[in-house]
Design an enzyme around this catalytic site. Structure first.
Site, mmCIF file in Angstrom:
data_model
loop_
_atom_site.group_PDB
_atom_site.id
_atom_site.type_symbol
_atom_site.label_atom_id
_atom_site.label_comp_id
_atom_site.label_asym_id
_atom_site.label_seq_id
_atom_site.Cartn_x
_atom_site.Cartn_y
_atom_site.Cartn_z
ATOM 1 N N ASN A 6 0.789 -1.235 0.000
ATOM 2 C CA ASN A 6 0.000 0.000 0.000
ATOM 3 C C ASN A 6 0.824 1.291 0.000
ATOM 4 O O ASN A 6 0.494 2.220 0.738
ATOM 5 C CB ASN A 6 -0.938 -0.026 1.218
ATOM 6 C CG ASN A 6 -2.338 0.362 0.824
ATOM 7 O OD1 ASN A 6 -2.621 0.568 -0.364
ATOM 8 N ND2 ASN A 6 -3.214 0.490 1.796
ATOM 9 N N HIS A 24 -10.498 -6.394 8.196
ATOM 10 C CA HIS A 24 -9.726 -7.640 8.114
ATOM 11 C C HIS A 24 -9.542 -8.263 9.492
ATOM 12 O O HIS A 24 -9.539 -7.574 10.497
ATOM 13 C CB HIS A 24 -8.352 -7.355 7.508
ATOM 14 C CG HIS A 24 -8.439 -6.723 6.160
ATOM 15 N ND1 HIS A 24 -9.078 -7.323 5.106
ATOM 16 C CD2 HIS A 24 -7.974 -5.547 5.707
ATOM 17 C CE1 HIS A 24 -8.997 -6.533 4.052
ATOM 18 N NE2 HIS A 24 -8.343 -5.455 4.382
#
Ligand SMILES: *[C@@H]1O[C@H](CO)[C@@H](O)[C@H](O)[C@H]1NC(C)=O
Ligand SMILES: *[C@@H]1O[C@H](CO)[C@@H](O)[C@H](O)[C@H]1NC(C)=O
Ligand SMILES: *[C@@H]1O[C@H](CO)[C@@H](O)[C@H](O)[C@H]1NC(C)=O
Ligand SMILES: *[C@@H]1O[C@H](CO)[C@@H](O)[C@H](O)[C@H]1NC(C)=O
Ligand SMILES: *[C@@H]1O[C@H](CO)[C@@H](O)[C@H](O)[C@H]1NC(C)=O
Length: 354
Positions: free
Chosen positions: A176, A329
């Site tokens: 990311n 998550h």
């Protein structure tokens, strides 16, 4: 004894005791410092015991305090690779998911006419000539890589001094578009970086107008592959393709590749099949799993789902900021899987300083 001598003696004694007090304090400070960094060395038998405790438990067996004390004990054991365990696990991954051929969409695995099924939505897309040109001819991972570092963004990397260790790897995976200016702790090399397309949408206006800030940001990653989940959610497809075109337009040495949704779907079934519960895998799990298959030795850095370090000292959420993402998550369940693989000797999970 003359009075002057007595005074002198008292003075000397006072100095001596002050010195010894100071010395003791310094000793204690040093001990504390050392305690923070090194852990009690465990015997081989004790190490076997704590490892088998991890392997015969699930995350829910432990509360936070127990889990932390298990992890501290593990820090007192040197990590040793177990080739048997490693190859056993690797052949499971190869059989289910075949990352070396299918991690990214290629002209070979997705020729014209091939229908790409999205993995997070019921939607498909035909491979046309235009799309085909955005795929590499063959997989960049067909040859095994020797030593890989997979670098998560956890705050535990701060002050870890792991940068040199990370840069020694033959291949460095990052997640990311993380800032790399913490070189001493996180290293500077990157061979692959993933990106959540929402970053490109939110921070770079979908690349619809000024593209220069994006290009300048990507330069930090040299000639890394930029891996995007273009075919998971339909809202990510256009912006991912635009990212590909933008890097090409600016003659960047880095290139965009797309996650193969078939790989992600199979990987997700693999993890669910062995009991991991999640709504969607984190990109850390996707990349760590792929690395495990295509690399001979994998070391994970910066994977840490807790707000405190092993000593209980609060740490930021990421090494570069303290912004918490939406909790979609199951990071701590994923983390326990890494801890298991570490205990098996299949991969190394670095938690302390390097
Ligand atoms: C490696 O793992 C296998 C299977 O679990 C075990 O039998 C073996 O003793 C381990 N080898 C070492 C060196 O620990
Ligand atoms: C992975 O896929 C390639 C291409 O389809 C195939 O040649 C190879 O045998 C597969 N590997 C495994 C372990 O199934
Ligand atoms: C994709 O291809 C199939 C058959 O090759 C065709 O029936 C379908 O209409 C195509 N879909 C799109 C969106 O072009
Ligand atoms: C890296 O850059 C960020 C943003 O510019 C800054 O806040 C941070 O302090 C920098 N870190 C280091 C180690 O220089
Ligand atoms: C890192 O070290 C610096 C200097 O010793 C200290 O001020 C800072 O609090 C440490 N950060 C973390 C997250 O431990």
């Amino acid at each position: 004894m003359p009075r002057r001598c007595r005074l002198l003696l008292i003075l000397i004694l006072a100095l001596l005791s002050a010195f010894s007090f100071h010395h003791k304090l310094r000793q204690r400070a040093q001990d504390l410092h050392r305690m923070r960094k090194t852990y009690k060395k465990l015997s081989e038998a004790e190490c076997l015991q704590v490892k088998s405790l991890v392997l015969n438990s699930t995350r829910n067996t432990f509360d936070r305090t127990e889990l932390f004390s298990v992890m501290k004990e593990l820090q007192g054991c040197s990590w040793e690779e177990n080739l048997t365990e490693r190859e056993k696990r690797r052949s499971q991954f190869m059989a289910c998911c075949n990352a070396s051929h299918t991690l990214v969409l290629t002209q070979e695995n997705s020729p014209i006419g091939h229908i790409i099924q999205y993995d997070a939505e019921i939607r498909s897309r035909n491979v046309t000539e235009d799309l085909l040109h955005m795929f590499p001819k063959t997989s960049p991972f067909s040859k095994p890589i020797r030593r890989c570092a997979v670098v998560g963004n956890g705050g535990i990397l701060r002050n870890s001094s792991c940068g040199a260790d990370i840069d020694k790897a033959d291949f460095v995976f990052r997640l990311n578009f993380p800032p790399l200016n913490w070189t001493k702790d996180v290293g500077s090399k990157t061979h692959l970086v993933t990106a959540n397309p929402s970053i490109i949408i939110d921070r770079y206006g979908r690349l619809l107008s000024h593209r220069k800030p994006f290009i300048n940001m990507v330069k930090a990653y040299g000639s890394a592959l930029v891996l995007l989940p273009a075919f998971s959610y339909s809202m990510n497809t256009d912006v991912s393709m635009r990212t590909f075109v933008t890097l090409e337009d600016f003659d960047m040495s880095s290139k965009v590749v797309f996650f193969n949704p078939k790989y992600l779907q199979k990987l997700s079934s693999y993890w669910k099949g062995i009991g991991l519960r999640f709504f969607r895998m984190s990109s850390g799990l996707m990349v760590a799993s792929a690395a495990f298959e295509v690399c001979q030795k994998v070391t994970l850095y910066g994977f840490w789902p807790f707000p405190n370090d092993l000593e209980g000292i609060p740490i930021p959420h990421h090494y570069y900021d303290n912004v918490h993402p939406k909790p979609v998550h199951s990071m701590s369940d994923e983390f326990y899987q890494y801890l298991r693989m570490h205990s098996q000797g299949a991969l190394e999970l670095k938690l302390g300083q390097c």
